[in-house]
Design a protein around this motif. Structure first.
Motif, PDB file in Angstrom:
ATOM      1  N   ILE A 196       0.960  -1.227  -0.137  1.00 52.88           N
ATOM      2  CA  ILE A 196      -0.056   0.097  -0.090  1.00 52.88           C
ATOM      3  C   ILE A 196       0.947   1.175  -0.039  1.00 52.88           C
ATOM      4  O   ILE A 196       1.704   1.498   0.899  1.00 52.88           O
ATOM      5  CB  ILE A 196      -0.825  -0.055   1.278  1.00 52.88           C
ATOM      6  CG1 ILE A 196      -1.462  -1.419   1.378  1.00 52.88           C
ATOM      7  CG2 ILE A 196      -1.856   1.060   1.277  1.00 52.88           C
ATOM      8  CD1 ILE A 196      -2.443  -1.758   0.132  1.00 52.88           C
ATOM      9  N   ILE A 240      -9.421  -0.676  -2.537  1.00 57.65           N
ATOM     10  CA  ILE A 240      -9.562   0.571  -1.651  1.00 57.65           C
ATOM     11  C   ILE A 240     -10.940   0.953  -1.950  1.00 57.65           C
ATOM     12  O   ILE A 240     -11.394   1.461  -3.108  1.00 57.65           O
ATOM     13  CB  ILE A 240      -8.493   1.641  -1.868  1.00 57.65           C
ATOM     14  CG1 ILE A 240      -7.117   1.050  -1.865  1.00 57.65           C
ATOM     15  CG2 ILE A 240      -8.800   2.716  -1.050  1.00 57.65           C
ATOM     16  CD1 ILE A 240      -6.275   2.287  -2.262  1.00 57.65           C
ATOM     17  N   TYR A 296     -10.538   5.204   4.473  1.00 54.60           N
ATOM     18  CA  TYR A 296     -10.393   4.436   3.372  1.00 54.60           C
ATOM     19  C   TYR A 296      -9.961   2.912   3.847  1.00 54.60           C
ATOM     20  O   TYR A 296      -9.151   2.790   4.695  1.00 54.60           O
ATOM     21  CB  TYR A 296      -9.265   4.797   2.580  1.00 54.60           C
ATOM     22  CG  TYR A 296      -9.295   6.291   1.828  1.00 54.60           C
ATOM     23  CD1 TYR A 296      -9.763   6.310   0.575  1.00 54.60           C
ATOM     24  CD2 TYR A 296      -9.131   7.467   2.613  1.00 54.60           C
ATOM     25  CE1 TYR A 296      -9.807   7.680   0.049  1.00 54.60           C
ATOM     26  CE2 TYR A 296      -9.102   8.533   2.092  1.00 54.60           C
ATOM     27  CZ  TYR A 296      -9.667   8.861   0.920  1.00 54.60           C
ATOM     28  OH  TYR A 296      -9.840  10.174   0.193  1.00 54.60           O
ATOM     29  N   ILE A 356      -8.956  -0.786   3.170  1.00 55.33           N
ATOM     30  CA  ILE A 356      -7.879  -1.244   2.316  1.00 55.33           C
ATOM     31  C   ILE A 356      -8.117  -2.912   2.403  1.00 55.33           C
ATOM     32  O   ILE A 356      -7.740  -3.358   3.429  1.00 55.33           O
ATOM     33  CB  ILE A 356      -6.672  -0.848   2.203  1.00 55.33           C
ATOM     34  CG1 ILE A 356      -6.842   0.801   2.271  1.00 55.33           C
ATOM     35  CG2 ILE A 356      -5.711  -1.399   1.387  1.00 55.33           C
ATOM     36  CD1 ILE A 356      -5.369   1.487   2.655  1.00 55.33           C
TER      37      ILE A 356
END
Length: 914
Positions: A349, A370, A377, A379
């Protein structure tokens, strides 16, 4: 140990902030192997035929979006400059200038300076710039300017070395190499007041923007002309340009400035945002030295480089994020954050901020998705799920492989599909709290919900499940809907939510669920409008994207109508990650992941594909007119030219002879071979994904093969006539010969018949003679038999006399009886001689053979043999040989010895075999 070292190195580079590139326009590079020319591109211009023309040292290059053409001057000198007016392409070279025009698909050159002594022998003048001023054409070298009014040429020689001339606001400026900038009036020049700063530098461009004049120098940067003189452009970019050397500059639409440098590529400055983008070898440009700038009808850039050229789509609605370092890896998802982007890749990431990106801590490995929830956010990662908020990263669970996160359409619940099933986030403010759906412990790729207590889950491999839940998300029942619906090929099921309705894409067929029949049914609307779709991704309720036959289309839905916008394949060819297309919407843009970065597209983008295309057909490198004729068994190349080089380039297909199939046109060219004789038609269509619209056509004819041409047919007829003639003559000769042979044969047959008749007659005569002889022989035999009988009778008479003598005592009577017997049986001596002669004639052959084989036999022996052969007994033989019976027997005994016969052998039978 090795793996630990590699990981350490990787983390070192990931932690180090790497300079990355902001979003850039799409760039197409063309090198020498593409256009087959020289290195430098000195000038770029587009013609009225929409083709691009390039001054490329020894060649004039032409590119129409389909094929490259190159042409040399008759004197083979270097072409430094071009100017296009109407259908003429003026070019300047070494001691030469003239113009080109196109005829029959090829460029022709006309020299303006031919037979004119414009250049001194000692001069090495090259025409570096061509421009029009006050109705005349100016051809500028480093020492002179040649003014051409269409009839005459005026030469103006400067007292110093110049770089370029510039026309600004109906004024002509001449830039000296070291004496500054001069304003030219007629043949006189003067230095503008307070412009001395331009001395000892080379001016490479003068442009006007919003009423102000900008002067671009090679090493002193950019100046702006004011009433009291020149002042440097007050912008941090100016210092960068000074250090990299300005070669060329142009203002373009949307308040942008393009500056080409000597060693740092091109800079694009946006006056609206006061930001710039640099395109060079560090990102996508092939070469850092920009020699020239040109534009096309789409207002996109064409950069002439020191080695090659580049097409830069500065006005395209599509921008790109490139990662040439390889650190980022393949991007699986991307989202916008306040100062940049959040990127999930197969390496981890990453956070991109202020032109730099770095890997977030403890995220090394495969990132999947995402999703933005409020300011957070979420992920999905191979090692679990993370939450990113305000620059901080938190791991919210350890469940592996968060593929996708989808929101329920009936409430604020989120469902996450993972390697091992489905997670439920019932409270978006407390993402650390989640529930697992029971009885569904398998890799789930997509999840959707549009009804309470019911979700749909698509297996990563095969199968679609309908899961019934209670209010606490406990599993009540799981149904395999694809099995219930008897769908055999249920691999890779995709779930697509459209206006609160859930659709399922299974093996290129769209389905919806019928709650009454409890089975999947084909959806008429989508199956009619979206065929051959291999992937679909939602953007929002009115926009989505489909992948059809390898081409991406942005779909805008209005009621039940769909507007298709093609996204050119060149932007992502070979870069899409199959089965993992993900889109993140950000205000009026959306982001699409790629192998080496991502694309940013305008949400309201409408690709109005150009319908006007031009068709050029070539056979044996010669231009073919419509309805023209080509030779049999030759190649026909049809170039379909749109004149569009950027995002609006149409997606073209063709049909041949009104066939049913639409064939894609690859790289704008249709190549046809092995065509049958007769008329053919090519129809060109523009395809927007849903419809095929005819935009052009081309008809042509294929000649009969050479062996069916008029002259060949005439030759065939002559050959056939000659063959028939000679056949007639030969047949006549043959018939005559046949008649002659028949006559000869008849004559021969007649002769043979005559010979046969003659021979037959001879045979008949022989047979007759033989018959006569046989008759004679029979007569002789009869005579012999008669004689034999006579002799026998005489013998009998003698015997009678003897018996009379023995019985009669009376002498007179005896005498009388004897006389009587003698008279009756008297033998004629002549008859005996005849008998012997006939006997010898009859048995002549036998006597000859017997004499040859047994030469020691006496005549009496032979006579005895003849009598024995006649099968006469000893008693019959005795009187004929005038000996007694015992004399005959004794003679026979002796004869056996002479013939060397044994006692067992029969004498008469032996003689019959001879």
């Amino acid at each position: 140990m090795k793996s630990i070292l590699l990981k350490s190195i990787f983390l070192f580079f990931a932690a180090f902030q790497i300079q990355a590139q902001e979003l850039l326009p799409f760039v197409e590079n063309y090198n020498k192997s593409d256009y087959q020319g020289d290195n430098q591109i000195w000038n770029v211009a587009q013609g009225i035929d929409k083709a691009m023309y390039f001054a490329n040292n020894h060649y004039l290059l032409r590119y129409d979006g389909v094929i490259w053409e190159k042409y040399s001057l008759p004197n083979k000198t270097i072409i430094r400059s071009i100017l296009i007016e109407g259908d003429r392409i003026y070019s300047g070279s070494y001691k030469e200038f003239g113009y080109w025009y196109r005829e029959n698909g090829k460029m022709r050159y006309v020299s303006i300076t031919k037979n004119l002594r414009l250049f001194d022998e000692k001069d090495n003048e090259e025409i570096w710039k061509i421009f029009r001023f006050n109705g005349s054409l100016y051809f500028q070298s480093f020492n002179d300017v040649f003014i051409y009014d269409g009839k005459r040429i005026q030469k103006i020689k400067f007292p110093f070395l110049i770089s370029y001339c510039f026309v600004v606001d109906n004024n002509l400026y001449v830039a000296s190499v070291d004496k500054g900038l001069f304003k030219m009036k007629g043949s006189k020049i003067a230095t503008p007041k307070n412009w001395d700063v331009l001395k000892n530098t080379v001016v490479h461009a003068i442009e006007t923007y919003k009423g102000r004049t900008y002067i671009f120098t090679q090493k002193k940067g950019i100046f702006i002309a004011e009433n009291n003189g020149l002042k440097p452009w007050n912008n941090p970019l100016n210092e960068t340009l000074k250090s990299n050397g300005i070669n060329v500059a142009k203002f373009i639409k949307n308040n942008k400035l393009v500056v080409g440098t000597g060693n740092k590529g091109v800079f694009i400055y946006d006056f609206n945002t006061n930001t710039f983008k640099n395109i060079d070898r560090n990102n996508v440009l092939m070469n850092n030295s920009v020699l020239s700038i040109g534009f096309d009808k789409e207002e996109d850039l064409w950069l002439g480089l020191d080695n090659g050229l580049a097409h830069v789509e500065v006005n395209s609605p599509i921008s790109f994020f490139y990662d040439n370092s390889g650190i980022l890896g393949s991007v699986y998802s991307v989202a916008t954050i306040d100062k940049g982007y959040l990127i999930a890749s197969n390496h981890g990431i990453f956070e991109f901020d202020s032109g730099n990106f770095k890997m977030l801590p403890n995220t090394q490995g495969q990132g999947w998705n995402i999703t933005k929830i409020g300011n957070k956010y979420v992920i999905g990662h191979n090692d679990g799920t993370f939450c990113y908020e305000n620059g901080a990263l938190e791991k919210i669970n350890n469940v592996s492989g968060g593929w996708n996160l989808s929101k329920s359409t009936i409430n604020d619940t989120y469902f996450q599909s993972t390697y091992s099933g489905v997670l439920v986030y019932d409270n978006a403010s407390k993402l650390t709290q989640n529930l697992r759906i029971n009885d569904l412990s398998k890799p789930i790729k997509y999840v959707a919900q549009n009804k309470k207590n019911e979700i749909w889950a698509a297996d990563n491999y095969r199968g679609l499940y309908r899961v019934f839940l209670d209010d606490n998300f406990k599993t009540v029942k799981v149904e395999n809907i694809t099995q219930q619906s008897k769908i055999k090929n249920d691999f890779g099921v995709k779930i697509f939510e459209f206006r609160n309705e859930i659709l399922f894409l299974i093996n290129n067929v769209w389905y919806t669920f019928n709650s009454i029949s409890n089975k999947l049914e084909e959806n008429e609307l989508f199956n009619t409008n979206f065929k051959n779709i291999s992937d679909v991704v939602a953007i929002d309720k009115d926009h989505f994207m489909v992948l059809q036959d390898g081409i991406l289309y942005h779909i805008y839905s209005h009621d039940n109508k769909f507007v298709w916008n093609i996204i050119q394949e060149k932007y992502y060819k070979g870069k899409l990650i199959n089965e993992n297309l993900r889109i993140f919407r950000s205000q009026n843009h959306y982001l699409l992941n790629l192998d080496d970065g991502f694309i940013s597209l305008q949400l309201g983008y409408e690709n109005k594909q150009n319908k006007g295309v031009k068709v050029e057909a070539y056979n044996d490198n010669e231009l073919l007119d419509n309805d023209g004729k080509i030779k049999h068994n030759t190649e026909l190349r049809i170039n379909v030219i749109s004149g569009i080089y950027g995002a609006s380039k149409p997606n073209l297909f063709y049909q041949i002879n009104k066939g049913k199939n639409y064939i894609p046109i690859s790289n704008g060219a249709i190549v046809l071979n092995n065509l049958s004789s007769g008329s053919h038609s090519i129809a060109i269509f523009k395809h927007d994904g849903a419809n095929y619209d005819k935009v052009s056509s081309f008809d042509f004819r294929v000649a009969q093969p050479w062996y069916f041409s008029f002259w060949m047919i005439l030759l065939y007829l002559l050959i056939i006539a000659a063959v028939l003639f000679f056949y007639y003559k030969w047949n006549k000769l043959r018939y005559t010969q046949k008649l002659k042979l028949q006559a000869e044969e008849l004559k021969h047959q007649r002769e043979i018949l005559e010979m046969e008749l003659k021979k037959e007659n001879e045979l008949n005569i022989q047979e007759y003679e033989k018959h006569i002889l046989e008759l004679e022989l029979l007569t002789k035999s009869s005579e012999v038999a008669g004689k034999s009988l006579s002799i026998a009778k005489q013998s009998e008479m003698i015997d009678n006399i003897q018996s009379i003598l023995d019985s009669e005592k009376d002498f007179n009577k005896l005498k009388s009886e004897i006389k009587k017997a003698i008279k009756i049986n008297e033998v004629n001596k002549h008859e005996w001689e005849i008998f012997e002669t006939n006997l010898n004639q009859i048995h002549n052959e036998f006597i000859i053979n017997l004499s040859k084989k047994y030469p020691h036999l006496t005549p009496k022996d032979i006579k005895l043999c003849v009598y024995l052969k006649m099968n006469l007994s000893s008693k019959e033989i005795a009187p004929m040989m005038n000996i007694s019976f015992r004399g005959v027997e004794l003679h026979r005994y002796r004869l056996r010895k002479k013939l060397n016969l044994t006692q067992d052998e029969n004498l008469s039978k032996f003689l019959l075999t001879l």
